[in-house]
Design a protein around this motif. Sequence first.
Motif, mmCIF file in Angstrom:
data_model
loop_
_atom_site.group_PDB
_atom_site.id
_atom_site.type_symbol
_atom_site.label_atom_id
_atom_site.label_comp_id
_atom_site.label_asym_id
_atom_site.label_seq_id
_atom_site.Cartn_x
_atom_site.Cartn_y
_atom_site.Cartn_z
ATOM 1 N N ARG A 73 3.850 1.508 -1.156
ATOM 2 C CA ARG A 73 4.470 1.643 -2.480
ATOM 3 C C ARG A 73 3.527 2.331 -3.451
ATOM 4 O O ARG A 73 3.920 3.219 -4.195
ATOM 5 C CB ARG A 73 4.831 0.257 -3.019
ATOM 6 N N THR A 74 2.241 1.920 -3.425
ATOM 7 C CA THR A 74 1.294 2.543 -4.361
ATOM 8 C C THR A 74 1.029 4.006 -3.984
ATOM 9 O O THR A 74 0.530 4.769 -4.793
ATOM 10 C CB THR A 74 -0.061 1.794 -4.409
ATOM 11 N N LEU A 75 1.363 4.368 -2.741
ATOM 12 C CA LEU A 75 1.170 5.758 -2.320
ATOM 13 C C LEU A 75 2.414 6.605 -2.605
ATOM 14 O O LEU A 75 2.519 7.740 -2.142
ATOM 15 C CB LEU A 75 0.827 5.803 -0.825
ATOM 16 N N GLY A 76 3.355 6.025 -3.325
ATOM 17 C CA GLY A 76 4.502 6.800 -3.792
ATOM 18 C C GLY A 76 5.721 6.761 -2.891
ATOM 19 O O GLY A 76 6.665 7.520 -3.113
ATOM 20 N N ALA B 288 0.845 -1.197 0.000
ATOM 21 C CA ALA B 288 0.000 0.000 0.000
ATOM 22 C C ALA B 288 0.879 1.245 0.000
ATOM 23 O O ALA B 288 0.641 2.190 -0.760
ATOM 24 C CB ALA B 288 -0.917 -0.001 1.218
#
Lengths: 222, 225
Positions: free
Chosen positions: B124-127, B122
């Motif tokens: 990672r997907t948030l940058g 999660a």
Amino acid sequence: MIEARFGKKLPGFELEINIALTQGILTVVGPSGAGKTTLLQCVAGLQKPSWGEIRIGGRLVFSSRKAKNVPARERRIGYLFQDYALFPHLTVEKNVLYGKPRGDDRRGKRLPLAEVLRMLGIEHLKNRYPGQISGGEKQRVALARALMTAPELLLLDEPLSALDPETRGALQRELRRLQIEWQIPFVLVTHDLQEAEFLGDQIIRIDRGRQEELGICRPAFQ
Amino acid sequence: MQFDYIPIILSLKVAVAAVALVVIGCLPIAALMAKYEFWGKGLVESALTLPLVLPPSVVGFMLLYLFGKNGWPGMFLQHFFHYQVVFTLSGAVIASAVVSFPLMYQSLKAALESVDPNLEKAARTLGAGELRIFFTVTLPLAWNGFIAGLVLAFARSLGEFGATLMIAGNIPGKTQTMPLAIFFDVYAGEGKQANILVLIMTVFSFLVIYALNLWRKKGRKREMG
């Protein structure tokens, strides 16, 4: 916009995907173990496809031919996990702010925190921890957290499966509203055909890796 | 009899420095071992835990060899920094760090492995990049294991005897820590000094274990809401 044509070898079968969506919601139905989550994770950059190409917002993020694989953190996607994956040690506010890009809120689609919290009706939960809120509230927080990153595509993995029927209905309507308000494509995975039909502008079914078009429900979105 | 408090100060110095070394070494190693699979991982794992089962005199012998005149770390330090580890407090720090490393490593690695991988995905997907994820998600969620490892490593460092004696010797006022002072006081018939040190070490160790158990119990209650 999302265009993806790729394959991924899984134990027992190969997942083959060919999707294109400019706007609206694409729902993916299929039984457990059909490869639905793998499809989302490949698009998100959390898993690497065996071959093919993926473009998000016109930008090439994966190409086996060009040996390109943009990491998940640079793909500008929002991802909603089945179990919400909220950080249990951070308050709702800190969870939502975790992925907020640095810079000016007034530029582009970046929204201030207060507006996102209000849009999802969770302002009053700001200082609570994920362990102190209900399943439906967690889902809204997870949505707020994903939207704060100003994504170009939102991926949702069985987002409503753990909720009671009432909350589920309310959140289904909310997802449709958000999609129209936000104007980015959503790819939503579910094992519930009814939910897929209610939410989807376009529906596909995958079973043991094979993709089958179930039709376009709302041609207006094409 | 005048009570000699120097061994207490030396022991505390050694334990603090050793734990600092253990934390610096353990964080990246436990993080890599918890998250990545590679060829020979089992061998590395065994080597990292070896000091836990080896007799301290064997660890001391190895350290003496490595940091002595013929070992490459000893030669390196002597040649470039004109620094000698053998028979100094640094030797005691290294001995304590090596012996207490597995305690911190095992506790931290188990805690890191128990963190839900979806939370890291999660992030990672948030940058977030991997370092930010480690320090803002993984490590805070493994905090209980980190603190438990820290306390155990500190207690173990404080009580280190065999390896310390081999590499740092027993030089009163320089390398004589509490466990060494107790042994040599008893050996020399200085029972009173030894009695006080034994009492201090026993009470301290008891308090450490008691506090740790209390903290774990509270942690379990917190998790269960």
